[in-house]
Design a protein around this motif. Structure first.
Motif, PDB file in Angstrom:
ATOM      1  N   LEU A 111      -4.296  27.523   3.107  1.00  0.00           N
ATOM      2  CA  LEU A 111      -3.408  28.487   3.753  1.00  0.00           C
ATOM      3  C   LEU A 111      -3.822  29.916   3.439  1.00  0.00           C
ATOM      4  N   MET A 112      -4.295  30.150   2.217  1.00  0.00           N
ATOM      5  CA  MET A 112      -4.730  31.488   1.845  1.00  0.00           C
ATOM      6  C   MET A 112      -5.900  31.938   2.733  1.00  0.00           C
ATOM      7  N   PHE A 113      -6.865  31.051   2.930  1.00  0.00           N
ATOM      8  CA  PHE A 113      -7.987  31.378   3.815  1.00  0.00           C
ATOM      9  C   PHE A 113      -7.516  31.583   5.253  1.00  0.00           C
ATOM     10  N   ALA A 114      -6.605  30.700   5.714  1.00  0.00           N
ATOM     11  CA  ALA A 114      -6.127  30.797   7.091  1.00  0.00           C
ATOM     12  C   ALA A 114      -5.428  32.123   7.350  1.00  0.00           C
ATOM     13  N   VAL A 115      -4.639  32.578   6.367  1.00  0.00           N
ATOM     14  CA  VAL A 115      -3.932  33.845   6.518  1.00  0.00           C
ATOM     15  C   VAL A 115      -4.893  35.023   6.392  1.00  0.00           C
ATOM     16  N   ALA A 116      -5.851  34.928   5.468  1.00  0.00           N
ATOM     17  CA  ALA A 116      -6.797  36.029   5.261  1.00  0.00           C
ATOM     18  C   ALA A 116      -7.645  36.290   6.504  1.00  0.00           C
ATOM     19  N   ARG A 117      -7.987  35.223   7.231  1.00  0.00           N
ATOM     20  CA  ARG A 117      -8.862  35.384   8.399  1.00  0.00           C
ATOM     21  C   ARG A 117      -8.148  35.102   9.723  1.00  0.00           C
ATOM     22  N   GLN A 118      -6.827  34.917   9.699  1.00  0.00           N
ATOM     23  CA  GLN A 118      -6.024  34.697  10.911  1.00  0.00           C
ATOM     24  C   GLN A 118      -6.592  33.560  11.762  1.00  0.00           C
ATOM     25  N   ALA A 255       1.585  35.462   5.856  1.00  0.00           N
ATOM     26  CA  ALA A 255       2.158  34.445   4.981  1.00  0.00           C
ATOM     27  C   ALA A 255       1.719  33.065   5.433  1.00  0.00           C
ATOM     28  N   GLY A 256       1.522  32.191   4.446  1.00  0.00           N
ATOM     29  CA  GLY A 256       1.247  30.779   4.701  1.00  0.00           C
ATOM     30  C   GLY A 256       2.393  29.976   4.137  1.00  0.00           C
ATOM     31  N   VAL A 257       3.109  29.234   4.973  1.00  0.00           N
ATOM     32  CA  VAL A 257       4.352  28.591   4.562  1.00  0.00           C
ATOM     33  C   VAL A 257       4.297  27.099   4.883  1.00  0.00           C
ATOM     34  N   ASP A 258       4.398  26.281   3.844  1.00  0.00           N
ATOM     35  CA  ASP A 258       4.405  24.819   4.019  1.00  0.00           C
ATOM     36  C   ASP A 258       5.783  24.218   3.781  1.00  0.00           C
ATOM     37  N   VAL A 259       6.678  25.000   3.187  1.00  0.00           N
ATOM     38  CA  VAL A 259       8.009  24.500   2.834  1.00  0.00           C
ATOM     39  C   VAL A 259       9.062  25.504   3.293  1.00  0.00           C
ATOM     40  N   PHE A 260      10.234  24.998   3.650  1.00  0.00           N
ATOM     41  CA  PHE A 260      11.251  25.844   4.269  1.00  0.00           C
ATOM     42  C   PHE A 260      12.606  25.629   3.612  1.00  0.00           C
ATOM     43  N   GLU A 261      13.475  26.619   3.799  1.00  0.00           N
ATOM     44  CA  GLU A 261      14.806  26.543   3.207  1.00  0.00           C
ATOM     45  C   GLU A 261      15.561  25.322   3.715  1.00  0.00           C
ATOM     46  N   THR A 262      15.373  24.988   4.990  1.00  0.00           N
ATOM     47  CA  THR A 262      15.962  23.782   5.585  1.00  0.00           C
ATOM     48  C   THR A 262      14.849  22.965   6.215  1.00  0.00           C
ATOM     49  N   LYS A 266      13.545  23.225  12.175  1.00  0.00           N
ATOM     50  CA  LYS A 266      13.570  23.327  13.633  1.00  0.00           C
ATOM     51  C   LYS A 266      13.567  24.781  14.092  1.00  0.00           C
ATOM     52  N   ASP A 267      14.000  25.649  13.178  1.00  0.00           N
ATOM     53  CA  ASP A 267      14.054  27.078  13.495  1.00  0.00           C
ATOM     54  C   ASP A 267      13.915  27.841  12.191  1.00  0.00           C
ATOM     55  N   SER A 268      13.293  28.998  12.247  1.00  0.00           N
ATOM     56  CA  SER A 268      13.113  29.835  11.065  1.00  0.00           C
ATOM     57  C   SER A 268      12.834  31.257  11.509  1.00  0.00           C
ATOM     58  N   PRO A 269      13.290  32.262  10.752  1.00  0.00           N
ATOM     59  CA  PRO A 269      12.972  33.651  11.067  1.00  0.00           C
ATOM     60  C   PRO A 269      11.466  33.918  11.062  1.00  0.00           C
ATOM     61  N   LEU A 270      10.709  33.018  10.438  1.00  0.00           N
ATOM     62  CA  LEU A 270       9.263  33.215  10.332  1.00  0.00           C
ATOM     63  C   LEU A 270       8.510  32.720  11.563  1.00  0.00           C
ATOM     64  N   PHE A 271       9.142  31.866  12.349  1.00  0.00           N
ATOM     65  CA  PHE A 271       8.462  31.303  13.509  1.00  0.00           C
ATOM     66  C   PHE A 271       8.179  32.394  14.544  1.00  0.00           C
ATOM     67  N   GLY A 272       6.966  32.355  15.069  1.00  0.00           N
ATOM     68  CA  GLY A 272       6.584  33.269  16.139  1.00  0.00           C
ATOM     69  C   GLY A 272       6.052  34.612  15.678  1.00  0.00           C
ATOM     70  N   LEU A 273       6.053  34.883  14.374  1.00  0.00           N
ATOM     71  CA  LEU A 273       5.555  36.162  13.875  1.00  0.00           C
ATOM     72  C   LEU A 273       4.036  36.146  13.778  1.00  0.00           C
ATOM     73  N   ASP A 274       3.437  37.294  13.986  1.00  0.00           N
ATOM     74  CA  ASP A 274       1.984  37.413  13.868  1.00  0.00           C
ATOM     75  C   ASP A 274       1.546  37.115  12.437  1.00  0.00           C
ATOM     76  N   ASN A 275       0.466  36.366  12.335  1.00  0.00           N
ATOM     77  CA  ASN A 275      -0.176  36.035  11.062  1.00  0.00           C
ATOM     78  C   ASN A 275       0.762  35.349  10.070  1.00  0.00           C
ATOM     79  N   VAL A 276       1.622  34.512  10.590  1.00  0.00           N
ATOM     80  CA  VAL A 276       2.367  33.579   9.750  1.00  0.00           C
ATOM     81  C   VAL A 276       1.889  32.179  10.112  1.00  0.00           C
ATOM     82  N   VAL A 277       1.296  31.509   9.141  1.00  0.00           N
ATOM     83  CA  VAL A 277       0.777  30.159   9.361  1.00  0.00           C
ATOM     84  C   VAL A 277       1.776  29.168   8.772  1.00  0.00           C
TER      85      VAL A 277
END
Length: 530
Positions: A111-118, A255-262, A266-277
Motif C-alpha cells: 500500500l505504501m508503494f501504491a500510494v507513493a506512485r498513485q 492514504a492506503g487503507v485496508d481496515v475500516f471503522e465499520t 459499504k460507504d466511507s468518507p475516504l471513498f472516491g478521494l484522489d490518491n486513497v487506495v
C-alpha cells in the motif's frame, strides 16, 4: 475413545490430515458454519471445533456444546467467538496470532508503494486509453522517514523491510526498549516526534481505549504537510472523517487503507478521494498465510486434545490439574500486580524483576511470571494472554528475571514485581491470604495492606492533613461509594499513597478534578479483573 473435531469452515486439506495423523477423528464440513441451526444440532457430538470467520460461536452454541473442550480459530481475530461464555463453560479458545504476520506487513509495504506512485489511479487511467504522465507524479521511498506506530511482531517486520528499502525508520511503542530498537536498526521516538518527522506513517498497534482514534484531526495537525498514512491494523485507529478532510485540504497527500471503522465497508468518507487506495481487509489474504494458520490451529488443537498441552490460548493459563488448587490464587495475584504497574507506567519498560518469596517460590513460577507479564502488557494489548505474553515481552526487548527465596517476612509468601524504565524503577508487592483473595502489601516501597477491587483509585501525595477528607468529599460529591480506603507512608511528613476501593468507576471529569487538587500528586483510576 479418540477425540472428535468438527471443521465447520474452509480449511486446508493438509490441516485436516494433521488431525488424522495425530489420532483425532475429524469431520470436514466446511459449509456447516454458515448454517447456525444445523451447527447447533450437531455441536454436542464434538470435543473440538476448528473455525475461521464464517462460524459464529455464540453463547447459544456454547450452551449446546456439552462435550466441547476447545475452539481453534485459524487466524488472529476472535470477534466471532463469545470468549466469556466459553470461559464460563471451561472451553479453551485458541487462535494463531503469528501465522499471518509477514503477509500483513507485506500488504502495508504494498500500500505504501501504491500510494507513493498513485498506481491504482494510473492503472485505471492508462487502461481507459489516456496517457497522463504529468498527472501521476509520485515520490520516492528511498531516504524518506517511515514512522511506525506499534513495533510488535508485524511492526518489526515492516521496520526491517523499511530499513531494506533505505528508509529512515522511526517507531513509537510504549514497550519498545532502546536495545530492541538498536537491534532492529531503527530509532525509538515519542508519538509527537513521529508525527512531526514522518513522511509515511503506518499503524501496527492493537485497538485499545488508549489507541482508539490515535490518528485524528489533532494528530494530523502535528504532521508534515504531504504525509502519507497506511493502516492495515484496525479501522478505529484512524478517524476516517478527519483523514478525509485532511486529504481534501492537501495536508495529507495520500492514504492506503485496508481496515475500516465499520466492516464490511459499504460507504466511507475516504471513498472516491484522489490518491486513497482502499482494499477489503486483505492483510492476511495470501495462500501462504491461510495455509500457515490452518496448519497451526490443527497442531495446537491436536496437542491439547491428545496431551493437554496449551498454546496460544486466549482464556486459559498453562497450569496442570495437580497444580491448580495452590497455584491459581497466586496466578491471579501475579496478574493483578502486573496490571497495576502496566496501568500506572507510561514510559517504555526496559526490565522486569519478579521476586517469589516463600510459598510462591516453590510453585510453577513460569506460569506466575507469564501471568504477571500478561497483566503488565494487557493495558495496551488486550488480546495478550499467559501464553503469548513472554514472547510479546521478548519482542519488545524487555528483560525478565526471576528471583526465588525462602520466607523472609511476616507473610507465608508474597510476590514483588519491579519494573525499570529509562527514568525510574517502580515496585509493587502482594500476597494471597487463605481466602484466596489478593492483597497489595507494598507500593513504591511503602507498606500498606489493601484489598483489591474491580475499580480502584490510586493517588500519591505528601503526607499532610486533609488528603483523606478531600478525596472522600470528591467521591461523595459525585455519589461514588467508597468500599475501602487504604493508606500508607514511608515517614511522617514524607511520601504517602492511598488506594480507594470504589463501587463504580469515576468519570474522567471527576478524575480531572482530583488531579487538580493541590494536595494530590499522581492520580490514576485502575481496573482489575476480580
Amino acid at each position: 475413545m479418540a477425540p472428535r473435531v468438527l471443521v465447520s469452515d474452509q480449511l486446508s486439506p493438509t490441516a485436516v490430515q494433521i488431525f488424522k495423523d495425530r489420532g483425532v477423528e475429524v469431520d470436514y464440513l466446511p459449509d456447516l458454519g454458515k448454517d447456525k441451526d444445523a451447527l447447533l444440532a450437531v455441536i454436542d457430538q464434538y470435543d473440538g471445533l476448528a473455525i475461521r470467520s464464517a462460524t459464529k460461536v455464540t453463547e447459544k452454541l456454547i450452551a449446546a456444546a456439552t462435550k466441547l473442550k476447545v475452539v481453534g480459530r485459524a487466524g488472529i481475530g476472535v470477534d466471532n467467538v463469545d470468549i466469556p461464555a466459553a470461559s464460563r463453560k471451561g472451553i479453551i479458545v485458541m487462535n494463531t496470532p503469528f501465522g499471518n504476520s509477514i503477509t500483513t506487513a507485506e500488504h502495508a509495504i504494498a500500500l505504501m508503494f501504491a500510494v507513493a506512485r498513485q498506481l491504482p489511479a494510473a492503472d485505471i487511467s492508462t487502461q481507459a486509453g489516456k496517457w497522463e504522465k504529468n498527472r501521476f507524479m509520485g515520490v520516492e521511498i528511498t531516504g524518506k522517514v517511515l514512522g511506525i506506530i506499534g513495533c510488535g511482531n508485524i511492526g518489526a517486520i515492516v521496520a526491517s523491510r523499511g530499513v531494506g528499502l533505505k528508509m529512515k525508520v522511526i517507531a513509537f511503542d510504549p514497550f519498545l526498549s532502546a536495545d530492541r530498537a538498536a537491534q532492529l536498526g531503527i530509532e525509538k521516538v515519542e508519538l509527537e516526534t513521529l508525527f512531526k518527522r514522518a513522511d509515511f506513517i503506518t499503524l501496527h498497534t492493537p485497538m485499545t481505549e488508549k489507541t482508539k482514534g490515535i490518528i485524528d484531526a489533532k494528530a494530523i495537525a502535528q504532521m508534515k504537510d504531504g504525509v502519507r498514512i497506511i493502516n492495515c491494523a484496525r479501522g478505529g485507529l484512524v478517524v476516517e472523517k478527519d483523514l478525509a478532510e485532511a486529504i481534501k485540504s492537501g495536508k495529507v497527500a495520500g492514504a492506503g487503507v485496508d481496515v475500516f471503522e465499520t466492516e464490511p465497508a459499504k460507504d466511507s468518507p475516504l471513498f472516491g478521494l484522489d490518491n486513497v487506495v482502499c482494499t477489503p481487509h486483505l492483510g492476511a489474504s495470501t495462500e501462504e498465510a491461510q495455509e500457515n494458520v490452518a496448519l497451526q490451529v490443527a497442531e495446537q488443537m491436536s496437542d491439547y486434545l491428545i496431551s493437554g498441552a496449551v498454546q496460544n490460548a486466549l482464556n486459559m493459563p498453562s497450569i496442570s490439574a495437580e497444580e491448580a488448587p495452590l497455584l491459581t490464587p497466586f496466578v491471579k495475584l501475579a496478574e493483578i500486580l502486573g496490571s497495576f504497574v502496566g496501568q500506572v507506567t507510561e514510559d517504555p519498560i526496559k526490565a522486569v524483576e519478579i521476586v517469589y518469596d516463600g510459598a510462591p517460590g516453590a510453585m510453577n513460577t513460569r506460569a506466575l511470571t507469564s501471568a504477571a507479564l500478561a497483566g503488565l502488557l494487557k493495558p495496551l494489548m488486550q488480546s495478550v494472554n499467559m501464553v503469548s505474553a513472554p514472547l510479546m515481552a521478548k519482542e519488545r526487548g524487555i528483560i525478565v528475571s526471576e528471583v526465588r527465596r525462602d520466607k523472609s517476612g511476616v507473610f507465608d509468601g508474597y510476590i514483588k514485581l519491579t519494573v525499570t524504565t529509562e527514568k525510574f524503577s517502580r515496585s509493587v508487592a502482594g500476597t494471597s491470604f487463605s481466602d484466596g483473595k489478593p492483597r497489595f502489601i507494598q507500593i513504591k516501597d511503602i507498606n500498606m495492606e489493601a484489598e483489591v477491587g474491580r475499580h480502584m483509585l490510586y493517588t500519591t501525595n505528601h503526607d499532610e492533613p486533609g488528603v483523606i477528607g478531600e478525596l472522600g468529599t470528591m467521591c461523595s460529591k459525585n455519589n461514588i461509594n467508597i468500599a475501602n480506603f487504604h493508606l500508607g507512608r514511608n515517614t511522617k511528613g514524607g511520601d504517602a499513597i492511598a488506594m480507594l476501593y470504589l463501587d463504580e468507576p469515576l468519570e474522567e471529569a471527576v478524575m480531572a478534578e482530583i488531579r487538580s487538587l493541590k494536595k494530590i500528586g499522581q492520580a490514576k483510576l485502575l481496573s482489575f479483573d476480580v
